[in-house]
Design an enzyme around this catalytic site. Structure first.
Site, PDB file in Angstrom:
ATOM      1  CG  ASP A   1      -1.948  -0.807   1.167  1.00  0.00           C
ATOM      2  OD1 ASP A   1      -2.387  -1.713   0.038  1.00  0.00           O
ATOM      3  OD2 ASP A   1      -2.699  -1.037   2.151  1.00  0.00           O
TER       4      ASP A   1
ATOM      5  CG  ASP B   1      -9.049  -7.514   5.386  1.00  0.00           C
ATOM      6  OD1 ASP B   1      -7.867  -7.946   5.465  1.00  0.00           O
ATOM      7  OD2 ASP B   1     -10.001  -8.083   5.007  1.00  0.00           O
TER       8      ASP B   1
END
Length: 783
Positions: free
Chosen positions: A501, A721
């Site tokens: 990311d 998550d």
């Protein structure tokens, strides 16, 4: 072990912005006698599907500068007869007659108070050219009045950081075509006089080149003060609306103490050969500085053969100089080690660890082209035990998953999680038990300062503004590298997944998130990734793969090539250049399908491309296999080596179960066709947290296709998550609404429900309900 994760978003990059300044002709009113004055911003994103034709998405912001409106109708004309509404739009009821486009308010957005704005838009096609409309009207009144449109200056950045003694650039263009040539000047209007315009102070834009960015270069003078000055530069001229750029000097007298910079701090020296490291100073000295390298304890066959004494001056202090180590040819079978001390009077010395790569039969790790080929995978005992305890989990409990170093404390481990060294020790044990095959262990490097700058569920512990970059180096990367470089692990193939990311956020999210803008500067993502690569690539048996997001993040033409350029710029800046990476990984901890079996990006439904569907949304890719292949080809074309390998995380992208389509849809409506045909059953491709209906994907395998090093399970299935509600914790994990199943979404996921499972713990903690769902919906199905 905690595993944060955030998939984020994509951004539509405007190729032109047309601003119609408000105007009002006295006495003009609507039927309701409201005085109409308006401002319209028209922002198209245009692409070419074949020579001479393509499509576009037009975003329009309408601002009411007159009396309050109870209803509104926006009209404008396309400049050509080949620009067509598809039809597909939002925020208004759209229609086209000839070249005239009309948008009437919806029942819910007709009331527009003075000063209020509304965003609407539509999709279209073009052939020949796609020029912007030049005049807009609301309820019959022209926006901009008789004076017409005044172009605005559009800059690539509203703020830049300029290193003292260096330069920084931004670009400028116009929002629309001027009626004649205009000159745009950049001048300092306030602030530190050390900050100046060094080139591009005067730019000429014509009716032909108005939309081509031109470069302005700012410079910061080298001085002796300790002040990081700031200045405001105005970019404007006659006939245009100006813009401002804020410049900040990055002072090198206040922030940098003198020290020795040694890269790398560990080297492998082939027996009978040499290896090198470099030395430079951290700051400009006031007089010449002598740096010496001397051999310490260890194998005496390792010596300094060149560069034992280096001189740095006030002029060459920042130029790395080379020290060469040599390993004598001998007949023993020992891969000896020796430490070397790099020192200078008054400065803290540095040590370099040298390991001889013995060629007489001792341990001699080699760096292979594909670390997964012919190897078995490390099974994490922590994850395996949790998986085996779940119904059906025994079928996958012995599959290799990655070890995540998601914070500094993960290196040392805890009472409930193994340390990095304990994992490597266990990997050595598994390697000894698997016969002649080598063993590959995967370690995720995930702790950049300002980590996951556009999300909350996996925010990290380090901040750029709080000495985060230096802490990242000394407290996180250096200890990891020292452990991985231990000779007892030399026979392992250690794959490192570099910072999920990170770099993709710099492509799409710097405009909207302050943390991302900060990560785009000094001590941010580029510097952090480069440092990690420099340290890890220097270890012969360590392999490095940089995260490259996924197709539903970078698959648009506005994102794809800029991402390729960023990856190249970042990696090329390392000590070893493009050779410092073995490859790239896509879909890390995400849900995008590996292959869509029932349609391709070229499929047409009743004459309409699937790219025009709401799900595909004009993306050029519909799955990870096609995206990864195209990305690899583009990276090699940019300058990466031909042997570049791709990884795909398939841990949660199987999408099996009863909801998986078995054949293409028969619908003649493009949206219905795609929604009934796609195997990815998410509500929206922007949904990333604990997705309902997801399943385990392809099991890890080496070299599954040309250019692919492996399918891998980087995200251990069953680890959350992010939390579905606020949960207090000491790991820096915050509550992200995209993990809340009741959240109705935002612009990043088309204002849809999140599709997240309920009752989820914080990121990285075991989520039994998710694991059971992944097992139940696995594809290929579990036997």
């Amino acid at each position: 072990m905690k595993i944060p994760r955030g998939l984020r978003r994509w951004a539509v990059t405007a190729t032109a912005t047309l601003v119609a300044a408000f105007g009002l002709v006295a006495g003009q009113t609507t039927a309701a006698h409201a005085a109409v004055a308006c401002d319209v911003v028209y922002t198209p994103n245009t692409w070419t599907s074949s020579p001479g034709q393509g499509g576009f998405t037009a975003g329009i912001t309408l601002k009411n500068l007159g009396d309050p409106l109870s209803n509104w109708t926006l009209t404008f004309d396309f400049p050509t007869t080949t620009q067509r509404y598809t039809p597909d739009g939002w925020g208004a009821s759209w229609s086209q007659s000839g070249t005239t486009m009309t948008g009437r308010n919806m029942p819910w957005n007709g009331s527009l108070a003075t000063g209020a704005s509304i965003s609407v838009g539509f999709n279209g096609t073009w052939s020949g050219t796609n020029p912007n409309p030049t005049s807009f009207a609301v309820n019959g009144t022209t926006c901009g009045g008789p004076g017409g449109v005044t172009p605005s200056v559009i800059t690539s950045a509203s703020s830049v950081a300029v290193a003292e003694g260096g330069t920084a650039t931004f670009t400028a263009r116009l929002s629309s075509a001027p009626s004649s040539n205009v000159t745009v000047s950049t001048t300092r209007t306030s602030g530190d006089t050390d900050l100046t315009v060094s080139s591009g102070a005067s730019l000429t834009f014509t009716p032909s080149n108005w939309n081509t960015p031109q470069t302005v270069t700012l410079a910061a003078a080298q001085d002796a003060d300790t002040v990081s000055g700031t200045a405001v530069f105005t970019v404007g001229g006659t006939g245009v609306t100006s813009a401002s750029v804020n410049a900040s000097e990055v002072d090198d007298d206040a922030t940098q103490e003198q020290s020795l910079i040694v890269t790398p701090t560990s080297v492998t020296v082939p027996e009978g050969g040499t290896a090198t490291f470099t030395v430079r100073l951290a700051a400009r000295p006031t007089a010449n500085v002598t740096v010496t390298t001397t051999a310490g304890s260890g194998d005496t066959s390792l010596t300094v053969s060149a560069g034992a004494s280096l001189t740095f001056t006030p002029d060459n202090w920042n130029t790395p100089q080379t020290v060469t180590l040599a390993a004598a040819q001998d007949s023993d079978t020992t891969a000896g080690t020796r430490t070397f001390t790099v020192a200078s009077t008054g400065l803290t010395s540095r040590t370099v660890s040298a390991t001889e790569a013995d060629d007489d039969g001792g341990t001699n790790p080699t760096h292979v082209e594909n670390p997964y080929a012919g190897a078995t995978g490390y099974v994490n005992p922590d994850w395996s035990a949790k998986a085996a305890a779940e119904p059906g989990g025994a079928a996958v409990a012995n599959i290799s998953t990655a070890v995540w170093m998601d914070r500094t404390a993960a290196i040392a481990g805890s009472a409930t999680a193994m340390s990095l060294r304990e994992h490597l020790d266990e990997a050595v044990r598994q390697d000894a038990a698997n016969g002649a095959s080598p063993l590959t262990i995967q370690v995720v490097i995930y702790n950049l300062p300002n980590r996951d700058c556009s999300a909350l569920a996996s925010n990290g512990e380090l901040r750029i503004s709080e000495n985060g970059f230096n802490r990242y180096k000394t407290e996180y990367i250096d200890p990891i590298a020292d452990i991985l470089d231990d000779s007892q692990y030399a026979n392992l193939r250690i794959v490192t997944i570099i910072e999920p990311d990170s770099l993709p956020n710099l492509i799409t999210n710097t405009d909207q998130f302050a943390d991302c803008r900060e990560a785009d500067g000094p001590g941010g993502y580029r510097d952090g990734v480069r440092y990690a690569l420099d340290k890890l690539h220097a270890i012969t048996n360590v392999y490095t793969y940089v995260d490259a997001a996924h197709h539903a993040w970078l698959g648009w033409d506005s994102n794809f090539q800029p991402a390729v350029d960023l990856f190249y710029q970042t990696v090329a800046g390392t000590a070893a250049g493009v050779d410092s990476v073995d490859g790239f990984i896509v879909n890390t901890a995400n849900y995008s399908g590996l292959r869509e079996p029932h349609y391709t990006i070229n499929t047409q439904v009743n004459g309409t491309s699937v790219r025009q569907s709401t799900w595909v949304d004009w993306n050029w890719y519909i799955d990870e296999a096609t995206f990864a292949t195209a990305l690899r080809n583009a990276l090699i074309a940019k300058g990466f080596r031909q042997g570049l390998g791709m990884l795909v995380d398939t841990s949660r992208n199987g999408w099996g179960g009863t909801a998986r389509p078995s054949a293409p849809s028969t619908s003649t409506n493009v949206n219905t066709f795609v929604n009934e045909s796609r195997i990815d059953r998410r509500i929206h491709a922007g949904n990333w947290c604990n997705q309902s209906g997801a399943g385990l994907g392809e099991r890890p395998q080496a070299a599954p296709a040309a250019g692919f090093d492996a399918y891998v399970w980087i995200k251990p299935p069953g680890e959350s998550d992010g939390a579905s509600r606020e949960i207090q914790n000491d790991e820096g994990k915050r509550f992200d609404r995209m993990c809340d199943p009741t959240y109705t979404g935002n612009e990043l996921n088309g204002n849809n429900l999140t599709g997240a499972l309920a009752d989820a713990p914080i990121s990285g903690q075991w989520f039994s309900a998710q694991f059971r769902e992944l097992v139940r919906n696995a594809y290929p199905p579990l036997s």
